[in-house]
Design a protein around this motif. Structure first.
Motif, mmCIF file in Angstrom:
data_model
loop_
_atom_site.group_PDB
_atom_site.id
_atom_site.type_symbol
_atom_site.label_atom_id
_atom_site.label_comp_id
_atom_site.label_asym_id
_atom_site.label_seq_id
_atom_site.Cartn_x
_atom_site.Cartn_y
_atom_site.Cartn_z
ATOM 1 N N ARG A 331 0.875 -1.214 0.059
ATOM 2 C CA ARG A 331 -0.167 -0.098 -0.028
ATOM 3 C C ARG A 331 1.022 1.176 0.014
ATOM 4 N N HIS A 332 1.877 1.303 0.626
ATOM 5 C CA HIS A 332 2.961 2.442 0.882
ATOM 6 C C HIS A 332 3.898 2.460 0.074
ATOM 7 N N ALA A 333 4.283 1.533 -0.749
ATOM 8 C CA ALA A 333 5.183 1.400 -1.930
ATOM 9 C C ALA A 333 5.077 2.651 -2.995
ATOM 10 N N GLU A 334 6.277 3.233 -3.265
ATOM 11 C CA GLU A 334 6.120 4.188 -4.479
ATOM 12 C C GLU A 334 5.791 3.451 -5.681
ATOM 13 N N ILE A 335 6.249 2.065 -5.870
ATOM 14 C CA ILE A 335 5.987 1.231 -7.018
ATOM 15 C C ILE A 335 6.289 -0.315 -6.632
ATOM 16 N N VAL A 336 5.454 -1.033 -7.305
ATOM 17 C CA VAL A 336 5.595 -2.620 -7.040
ATOM 18 C C VAL A 336 6.039 -3.072 -8.331
ATOM 19 N N VAL A 337 6.853 -4.043 -8.608
ATOM 20 C CA VAL A 337 7.276 -4.538 -9.660
ATOM 21 C C VAL A 337 7.028 -6.171 -9.165
ATOM 22 N N GLY A 338 6.563 -6.978 -9.825
ATOM 23 C CA GLY A 338 6.448 -8.583 -9.557
ATOM 24 C C GLY A 338 5.887 -9.350 -10.759
ATOM 25 N N VAL A 339 6.357 -10.591 -10.514
ATOM 26 C CA VAL A 339 6.008 -11.598 -11.599
ATOM 27 C C VAL A 339 4.302 -11.951 -11.465
ATOM 28 N N ASP A 340 3.839 -12.669 -12.307
ATOM 29 C CA ASP A 340 2.326 -12.763 -12.100
ATOM 30 C C ASP A 340 2.289 -13.955 -10.880
ATOM 31 N N THR A 341 2.205 -13.129 -9.705
ATOM 32 C CA THR A 341 1.948 -14.000 -8.622
ATOM 33 C C THR A 341 0.681 -13.146 -7.805
ATOM 34 N N VAL A 355 3.623 -2.653 -11.684
ATOM 35 C CA VAL A 355 4.157 -3.251 -13.018
ATOM 36 C C VAL A 355 4.016 -4.953 -12.931
ATOM 37 N N SER A 356 3.316 -5.633 -13.740
ATOM 38 C CA SER A 356 3.472 -7.146 -13.474
ATOM 39 C C SER A 356 4.225 -7.847 -14.726
ATOM 40 N N ASP A 362 -1.309 -15.400 -19.788
ATOM 41 C CA ASP A 362 -2.004 -14.378 -20.685
ATOM 42 C C ASP A 362 -2.449 -13.362 -19.730
ATOM 43 N N PRO A 363 -1.807 -12.369 -19.894
ATOM 44 C CA PRO A 363 -2.185 -11.053 -19.224
ATOM 45 C C PRO A 363 -3.786 -10.301 -19.376
ATOM 46 N N ARG A 364 -4.052 -10.886 -20.608
ATOM 47 C CA ARG A 364 -5.711 -10.588 -20.881
ATOM 48 C C ARG A 364 -6.489 -11.179 -19.915
ATOM 49 N N LEU A 365 -6.144 -12.417 -19.500
ATOM 50 C CA LEU A 365 -7.034 -13.045 -18.482
ATOM 51 C C LEU A 365 -6.883 -12.938 -17.200
ATOM 52 N N ALA A 366 -5.733 -12.306 -16.586
ATOM 53 C CA ALA A 366 -5.364 -12.031 -15.464
ATOM 54 C C ALA A 366 -4.344 -11.099 -14.845
ATOM 55 N N GLY A 367 -4.298 -10.008 -15.867
ATOM 56 C CA GLY A 367 -3.261 -9.057 -15.739
ATOM 57 C C GLY A 367 -3.693 -7.921 -14.794
ATOM 58 N N VAL A 368 -2.748 -7.231 -14.222
ATOM 59 C CA VAL A 368 -2.953 -6.305 -13.433
ATOM 60 C C VAL A 368 -3.591 -4.783 -13.943
ATOM 61 N N ARG A 370 -6.129 -4.549 -15.522
ATOM 62 C CA ARG A 370 -7.633 -4.346 -15.428
ATOM 63 C C ARG A 370 -8.066 -3.973 -14.174
ATOM 64 N N ALA A 371 -6.845 -3.615 -13.255
ATOM 65 C CA ALA A 371 -7.310 -2.991 -11.792
ATOM 66 C C ALA A 371 -7.480 -1.439 -11.997
ATOM 67 N N GLY A 372 -6.950 -0.706 -13.086
ATOM 68 C CA GLY A 372 -6.987 0.368 -13.260
ATOM 69 C C GLY A 372 -5.809 1.368 -14.210
ATOM 70 N N PRO A 373 -5.868 2.551 -14.560
ATOM 71 C CA PRO A 373 -4.485 2.956 -15.056
ATOM 72 C C PRO A 373 -3.385 3.141 -14.295
ATOM 73 N N HIS A 374 -3.344 2.524 -13.035
ATOM 74 C CA HIS A 374 -2.116 2.759 -12.100
ATOM 75 C C HIS A 374 -1.274 1.605 -12.462
ATOM 76 N N ALA A 375 -1.844 0.651 -13.134
ATOM 77 C CA ALA A 375 -1.086 -0.893 -13.106
ATOM 78 C C ALA A 375 -1.120 -1.193 -14.861
ATOM 79 N N ARG A 376 0.157 -1.485 -15.094
ATOM 80 C CA ARG A 376 0.618 -2.165 -16.420
ATOM 81 C C ARG A 376 1.110 -3.757 -16.366
ATOM 82 N N ASP A 377 0.746 -4.142 -17.440
ATOM 83 C CA ASP A 377 1.404 -5.727 -17.744
ATOM 84 C C ASP A 377 2.418 -5.581 -18.948
ATOM 85 N N ALA A 378 3.302 -6.518 -18.800
ATOM 86 C CA ALA A 378 4.464 -6.568 -19.735
ATOM 87 C C ALA A 378 4.583 -8.046 -20.171
ATOM 88 N N GLY A 379 5.004 -8.353 -21.401
ATOM 89 C CA GLY A 379 5.011 -9.765 -21.781
ATOM 90 C C GLY A 379 3.938 -10.703 -21.853
#
Length: 404
Positions: A331-341, A355-356, A362-368, A370-379
């Motif tokens: 919640r308090h991090a400036e940014i979170v980067v993680g694998v699909d977990t 950033v996931s 497939d990020p279309r089925l479970a990508g971050v 979808r949570a909003g413009p504050h989250a992005r998927d790669a690969g």
């Protein structure tokens, strides 16, 4: 006649004979059970998984239907008045996160309707982060599998069965998409709703549900869960998904300086990102003014965190954190980067810039995203994102939501 041609095996869960003797409807219950298993053998033969094509063989689906009819007719005791909805989505972490978005829909469209939840022991604290959940029923299925004959297992199973029967629900939402979810939902009182056989992961699980909803398997998981709930309760799940997680105010491992959070750990090797890339990313973040935290959950993950820390600048490996503490850090991090977990998906649901990193899934089925413009998927789908891809997305998000 047809009756003479029927043969097979009747399998049933334990039925309390004393209760049946006390109920005048006991004979009717038994008869309905037998009818459910040994119905006309020409119905849907060979069209569903588990049905034998030979005449006279019913297979597991017919047995499950018979058990469902028997349980529905079984006399119930000490049940409160109808109250609320029960969600059966015990696991996994990321899936539970996305399913929890339906609570906001229910609160908006059916105010006053209580929501209870069945969750695996390890995810109970996650569900409790939403204060709108009235009751969480812990499920110890993973532990029971390791000691199926232990006295403690049977005692816990009996307690779980009693807990599931404390309420009668307006709707039971079976969102697990597997047989284990069907079996769990079976113990509760109320109308069971789930996906139809064309859109569920394990079609045989549909045999336990009363109502099936055609929510497309091609939708993101959060939309599938919201869609089943909306169809069951009679509203439209419009707008973006919303969550209301309330993690603890502080965590001992939270740094006093701006920090990034890196969730590198995953149980699947094909979802991991190379350690050298994590080292380079942490060093890049350090030079941008951020400390990078590398949480871990077991000895193997801790060793990996320390290897990354030894090869990078500005990295802290904190002590092992509880799930609520990890939510606070996210919640308090400036940014979170993680694998699909699951923890990466939780960070996005908390509203943190996320950033996931996808590799095989497939990020279309479970990508971050979808949570909003504050989250992005790669690969994803076999494409592994480069360090430059991740650095670019981190820069976009931090420029979009600069620190005060």
């Amino acid at each position: 006649g047809t009756r003479g041609k029927r043969c097979g095996i009747i399998a049933a869960a334990r039925i309390d004979d004393d209760c049946l003797r006390r109920e005048r409807g006991g004979c009717k219950t038994s008869a309905k059970f037998v009818r459910g298993i040994a119905r006309n053998n020409h119905q849907r033969q060979g069209k569903r998984f588990g049905h034998a094509p030979e005449e006279g063989r019913e297979g597991l689906p017919s047995i499950l239907r018979g058990l469902r009819h028997a349980f529905d007719a079984y006399p119930h005791f000490s049940v409160a008045s109808v109250s609320g909805v029960l969600v059966v989505r015990p696991s996994s972490l990321g899936d539970v996160v996305y399913a929890l978005a339906l609570v906001s829909d229910v609160a908006r469209h059916r105010p006053g309707l209580a929501v209870d939840w069945v969750a695996e022991d390890s995810f109970v604290d996650l569900v409790r982060l939403d204060p709108r959940i009235r009751r969480v029923v812990p499920l110890s299925l993973r532990r029971w599998r390791h000691a199926p004959l232990a006295t403690a297992t049977w005692r816990d199973m009996a307690a779980f069965r009693r807990a599931m029967r404390e309420e009668r629900y307006d709707a039971i939402l079976n969102l697990q998409e597997q047989v284990k979810g069907a079996v769990v939902s079976w113990f509760a009182h109320g109308t069971r709703h789930g996906l139809d056989r064309d859109n569920i992961r394990e079609p045989i699980a549909t045999l336990v549900d009363h109502v099936h909803h055609p929510v497309s398997r091609n939708l993101h998981l959060v939309d599938r869960c919201r869609g089943v709930a909306a169809a069951a309760l009679g509203y439209t799940a419009d707008g973006p998904p919303r969550w209301n997680f309330v993690p603890p105010l502080s965590a001992a491992a939270r740094p006093a300086v701006p920090y990034a959070l890196a969730f590198h750990a995953t149980s699947r090797a094909d979802k991991q990102w190379p350690e050298a890339q994590w080292c380079a990313l942490a060093t890049h973040l350090a030079r941008a003014g951020f400390v990078t935290l590398l949480p871990w959950g077991n000895a193997e993950e801790e060793a990996r965190s320390r290897r990354i820390a030894n090869g990078a600048e500005g990295v802290v490996v904190p002590p092992r954190q509880s799930l609520p503490e990890l939510a606070t850090l996210a919640r308090h991090a400036e940014i979170v980067v993680g694998v699909d977990t699951g923890l990466t998906h939780l960070a996005a649901a908390l509203g943190t810039s996320t950033v996931s990193i996808f590799t095989t899934t497939d990020p279309r089925l479970a990508g971050v995203a979808r949570a909003g413009p504050h989250a992005r998927d790669a690969g994803g789908n076999g494409a592994v994102p480069s360090l430059a891809d991740i650095v670019d997305l981190c820069g976009q998000l931090m420029r979009q939501a600069p620190r005060c």
